[in-house]
Design a protein around this motif. Sequence first.
Motif, PDB file in Angstrom:
ATOM      1  N   THR A  49       0.259  10.000 -32.652  1.00 64.90           N
ATOM      2  CA  THR A  49      -0.874  10.021 -33.592  1.00 64.90           C
ATOM      3  C   THR A  49      -1.658  11.323 -33.481  1.00 64.90           C
ATOM      4  N   ILE A  50      -1.730  11.845 -32.254  1.00 67.17           N
ATOM      5  CA  ILE A  50      -2.442  13.123 -32.094  1.00 67.17           C
ATOM      6  C   ILE A  50      -1.597  14.259 -32.653  1.00 67.17           C
ATOM      7  N   ALA A  51      -0.291  14.218 -32.337  1.00 67.34           N
ATOM      8  CA  ALA A  51       0.605  15.258 -32.864  1.00 67.34           C
ATOM      9  C   ALA A  51       0.588  15.248 -34.386  1.00 67.34           C
ATOM     10  N   GLY A  52       0.476  14.057 -34.965  1.00 65.89           N
ATOM     11  CA  GLY A  52       0.487  13.927 -36.424  1.00 65.89           C
ATOM     12  C   GLY A  52      -0.885  14.089 -37.050  1.00 65.89           C
ATOM     13  N   LEU A  53      -1.870  14.488 -36.260  1.00 62.95           N
ATOM     14  CA  LEU A  53      -3.245  14.700 -36.740  1.00 62.95           C
ATOM     15  C   LEU A  53      -3.848  13.425 -37.330  1.00 62.95           C
ATOM     16  N   LEU A  54      -3.360  12.301 -36.857  1.00 64.63           N
ATOM     17  CA  LEU A  54      -3.911  11.033 -37.332  1.00 64.63           C
ATOM     18  C   LEU A  54      -5.138  10.651 -36.510  1.00 64.63           C
ATOM     19  N   GLU A  55      -5.228  11.240 -35.348  1.00 65.37           N
ATOM     20  CA  GLU A  55      -6.309  10.897 -34.436  1.00 65.37           C
ATOM     21  C   GLU A  55      -6.750  12.177 -33.711  1.00 65.37           C
ATOM     22  N   GLU A  56      -8.003  12.213 -33.325  1.00 62.87           N
ATOM     23  CA  GLU A  56      -8.494  13.387 -32.614  1.00 62.87           C
ATOM     24  C   GLU A  56      -8.269  13.232 -31.108  1.00 62.87           C
ATOM     25  N   PHE A  57      -8.245  14.341 -30.397  1.00 62.06           N
ATOM     26  CA  PHE A  57      -8.065  14.275 -28.949  1.00 62.06           C
ATOM     27  C   PHE A  57      -9.368  14.640 -28.253  1.00 62.06           C
ATOM     28  N   SER A  58      -9.433  14.308 -26.966  1.00 55.56           N
ATOM     29  CA  SER A  58     -10.709  14.475 -26.249  1.00 55.56           C
ATOM     30  C   SER A  58     -10.846  15.850 -25.611  1.00 55.56           C
ATOM     31  N   GLY A  59      -9.751  16.372 -25.097  1.00 52.99           N
ATOM     32  CA  GLY A  59      -9.844  17.667 -24.433  1.00 52.99           C
ATOM     33  C   GLY A  59      -8.516  18.392 -24.487  1.00 52.99           C
ATOM     34  N   GLY A  60      -8.509  19.667 -24.082  1.00 53.56           N
ATOM     35  CA  GLY A  60      -7.299  20.454 -24.097  1.00 53.56           C
ATOM     36  C   GLY A  60      -7.107  21.175 -25.425  1.00 53.56           C
ATOM     37  N   GLU A  61      -5.905  21.698 -25.608  1.00 53.22           N
ATOM     38  CA  GLU A  61      -5.613  22.484 -26.809  1.00 53.22           C
ATOM     39  C   GLU A  61      -4.379  21.944 -27.508  1.00 53.22           C
ATOM     40  N   TYR A  62      -4.374  22.079 -28.817  1.00 49.01           N
ATOM     41  CA  TYR A  62      -3.194  21.674 -29.589  1.00 49.01           C
ATOM     42  C   TYR A  62      -3.008  22.693 -30.703  1.00 49.01           C
ATOM     43  N   GLN A  63      -1.834  23.305 -30.683  1.00 43.03           N
ATOM     44  CA  GLN A  63      -1.507  24.254 -31.749  1.00 43.03           C
ATOM     45  C   GLN A  63      -0.333  23.721 -32.546  1.00 43.03           C
ATOM     46  N   LEU A  64      -0.524  23.664 -33.854  1.00 39.20           N
ATOM     47  CA  LEU A  64       0.547  23.190 -34.745  1.00 39.20           C
ATOM     48  C   LEU A  64       0.933  24.337 -35.672  1.00 39.20           C
ATOM     49  N   ASP A  65       2.166  24.751 -35.545  1.00 37.24           N
ATOM     50  CA  ASP A  65       2.680  25.859 -36.361  1.00 37.24           C
ATOM     51  C   ASP A  65       1.744  27.075 -36.258  1.00 37.24           C
ATOM     52  N   GLY A  66       1.301  27.304 -35.043  1.00 31.11           N
ATOM     53  CA  GLY A  66       0.476  28.487 -34.775  1.00 31.11           C
ATOM     54  C   GLY A  66      -1.005  28.303 -35.040  1.00 31.11           C
ATOM     55  N   ALA A  67      -1.388  27.161 -35.595  1.00 26.75           N
ATOM     56  CA  ALA A  67      -2.815  26.968 -35.920  1.00 26.75           C
ATOM     57  C   ALA A  67      -3.462  26.033 -34.908  1.00 26.75           C
ATOM     58  N   ASN A  68      -4.627  26.444 -34.420  1.00 25.41           N
ATOM     59  CA  ASN A  68      -5.370  25.596 -33.481  1.00 25.41           C
ATOM     60  C   ASN A  68      -6.048  24.485 -34.276  1.00 25.41           C
ATOM     61  N   VAL A  69      -5.770  23.241 -33.954  1.00 30.10           N
ATOM     62  CA  VAL A  69      -6.294  22.148 -34.775  1.00 30.10           C
ATOM     63  C   VAL A  69      -7.604  21.580 -34.226  1.00 30.10           C
ATOM     64  N   ARG A  70      -8.035  22.090 -33.085  1.00 30.90           N
ATOM     65  CA  ARG A  70      -9.303  21.586 -32.520  1.00 30.90           C
ATOM     66  C   ARG A  70     -10.461  21.939 -33.468  1.00 30.90           C
ATOM     67  N   GLY A  71     -11.304  20.984 -33.690  1.00 37.12           N
ATOM     68  CA  GLY A  71     -12.501  21.243 -34.494  1.00 37.12           C
ATOM     69  C   GLY A  71     -12.301  21.159 -35.995  1.00 37.12           C
ATOM     70  N   LEU A  72     -11.051  20.858 -36.423  1.00 36.57           N
ATOM     71  CA  LEU A  72     -10.857  20.724 -37.878  1.00 36.57           C
ATOM     72  C   LEU A  72     -11.542  19.452 -38.363  1.00 36.57           C
ATOM     73  N   ASN A  73     -12.122  19.528 -39.562  1.00 35.45           N
ATOM     74  CA  ASN A  73     -12.744  18.311 -40.096  1.00 35.45           C
ATOM     75  C   ASN A  73     -11.696  17.412 -40.749  1.00 35.45           C
ATOM     76  N   ASP A  74     -12.140  16.255 -41.184  1.00 36.32           N
ATOM     77  CA  ASP A  74     -11.199  15.259 -41.705  1.00 36.32           C
ATOM     78  C   ASP A  74     -10.397  15.795 -42.886  1.00 36.32           C
ATOM     79  N   ASN A  75     -11.056  16.506 -43.767  1.00 36.78           N
ATOM     80  CA  ASN A  75     -10.363  17.053 -44.944  1.00 36.78           C
ATOM     81  C   ASN A  75      -9.307  18.070 -44.540  1.00 36.78           C
ATOM     82  N   GLN A  76      -9.684  18.947 -43.620  1.00 36.97           N
ATOM     83  CA  GLN A  76      -8.746  19.986 -43.181  1.00 36.97           C
ATOM     84  C   GLN A  76      -7.543  19.352 -42.483  1.00 36.97           C
TER      85      GLN A  76
END
Lengths: 235, 404
Positions: A49-76
């Motif tokens: 669910t986190i990999a699929g951006l269905l749910e947010e994570f609490s800590g650490g970093e996640y990059q998907l296709d080179g983009a950092n997904v931390r802090g993205l809003n629901d629309n993004q």
Amino acid sequence: MLKMTHLSKAYRTEVVETFALRDFSIHVREGEFVAVTGPSGSGKTTFLTIAGLLEEFSGGEYQLDGANVRGLNDNQRSKLRNEKIGFIFQAFNLIADLNVQDNIDVPLRYRGFNGAERRRRIQEALGRVGLSARSRHYPAELSGGQQQRVAIARALAGSPRLLLADEPTGNLDTQMARGVMDLLEELHRDGATIVMVTHDPELAVRAQREVHIVDGQVVDMAPQPRLVEAAQAGS
Amino acid sequence: MELVPILSAMRRNKVGAIIIVVQMAVTLAILCNALFIIEQRIAWSERPTGADERNVFVIINQWVGDPTNLPALLQADLAGLRALPGVIDAFASNSFLLSNGGWSYGVDLMPDQKESTAQAARYFTDEHGLQSLGLKLIAGRNFNADEIADLFGVNDQTPAVSVIITKALAEKLFPGKSALGQSVWIANHAANIIGIVDRLQVPWVDPSVAKFSDYSILEPFRYVASGLYYIVRTQPGQLEAVLKAAEKELFDLNRERVLGKSRSLTEARVEAYKDDRGLAVILGVVCAALLVITAFGIVGLTSYWVAQRRRQIGIRRALGATRHAIVRYFQTENLLIAGAGAAIGVALALSLNLWMVNAFAMQRLHGSYPLVGAIVVLILGQAAVLWPALKAASIPPELATRAA
């Protein structure tokens, strides 16, 4: 393609904090077929669910296709999910009220493709999974294997960078499961990046690499012997 | 817009959509016609009488016993009333505006006419009548004092030689030409039209008199009867004080009388249209209740659909739908349903009105009512669906990964 570094996911109540993932790191490269395995409650689905951006994570970093997904809003997150990720669910998750082509059309509409482009992609995706003749059928009129093929077609139609499969054969009999796995392998051979969550060791061995999770942490990232042997034989 | 898939999904879940379509159509049909009736009744009750209503009051006078010198008593009363400070003028009559009671007759253009050209109300007045009511004379002249005759009670058949009529009656009797100087035949007696007033309503207020509601005739009679009405016009702002003084003056002149409930024409109007106002309020409440029930129906059904489609919404979110897209989906779905309801409702409203036109001689519904009604229903639908749609949009996408 998918890179999680020291990622954690905690569920908090007033009295207790439970970590579903802790210090979780994984790197899936473009074109890889990775099986994520582990016992029940190990954190496989949370990872998905986190990999699929269905749910947010609490800590650490996640990059998907080179983009950092931390802090993205629901629309993004929704937009990124729609553009980059194709989902294949255990329960197929087709919309019962829509026929096959309208089901495949759902993510394409959210993507904003015009009618002609959407029709082209639907036909192409249906051709790829061998269900061109069933475009007007409703999910209830298809077998489980065919429904999962439709779900795969829906996942492929948007040309995603990453396919996430959650127990893709969990609701199928052996023969149908084999067919779906053959299809996933074929997609991988054609260059797709696939991350498959499964608890079935027999399915996991068909992936290029297996990542084993226990208690929310990666304990083993060994390459599959079959594939290593095949690679050695090839070299 | 997801019109095709939404329609496709609705085809497979017809019942709920049909219920809302029917509810909206019926609401629209009733709303249009009820608002039209309300508007008609309000317009009817607000028609100007032609008199200076704010400054005119009426005293109902009933002589006790059977006085023999009624003409003298009447003259004394009128002289006393006219002499009161603040009084512009006063006269006695058989009827008064907004009283809902009076006399009428058929008006002919020739003797022995089989069917009267118009029905008109009769008001008896002397030369003070026009000024006492504040009527606007638009042609001809007022009665002269020497033209006024005494008319003794309801059985006196003395014919009027000259009359003043309303503009509406003049146009009815002599369309396209001047009525001034023309003769009309009343009970086979000719009367010369010497003046035309702009407006003077008949005393009845029921909509059934709509066809001749402004057809009135003033006849030059001093009404000498044991029961009559004194109609008094005051200087602006002095009505209440003058009314009290007038009652006192009448009793000072002669105590052998009973005075009925004196009232201003403003009060008479309130009294006369009490039922119309009541009807308007009831219909307004019914309309409001209908709108609320329809809105709750939409909220209820949409909430049920949202609960029923939680997983589907989760799947849509997982496949890339933004929250806004989910809200838009439900709004579009509602717009299609409300649109169908509005289309059927407009047809139903017009049919209902047609039936009422034939059954109750109502007026034809103005085209703007169904149009405004349809817009109201569409806005109502959008407003009602918003809350359940927002609830739907809050369904998290991870729901798609949970077991069905």
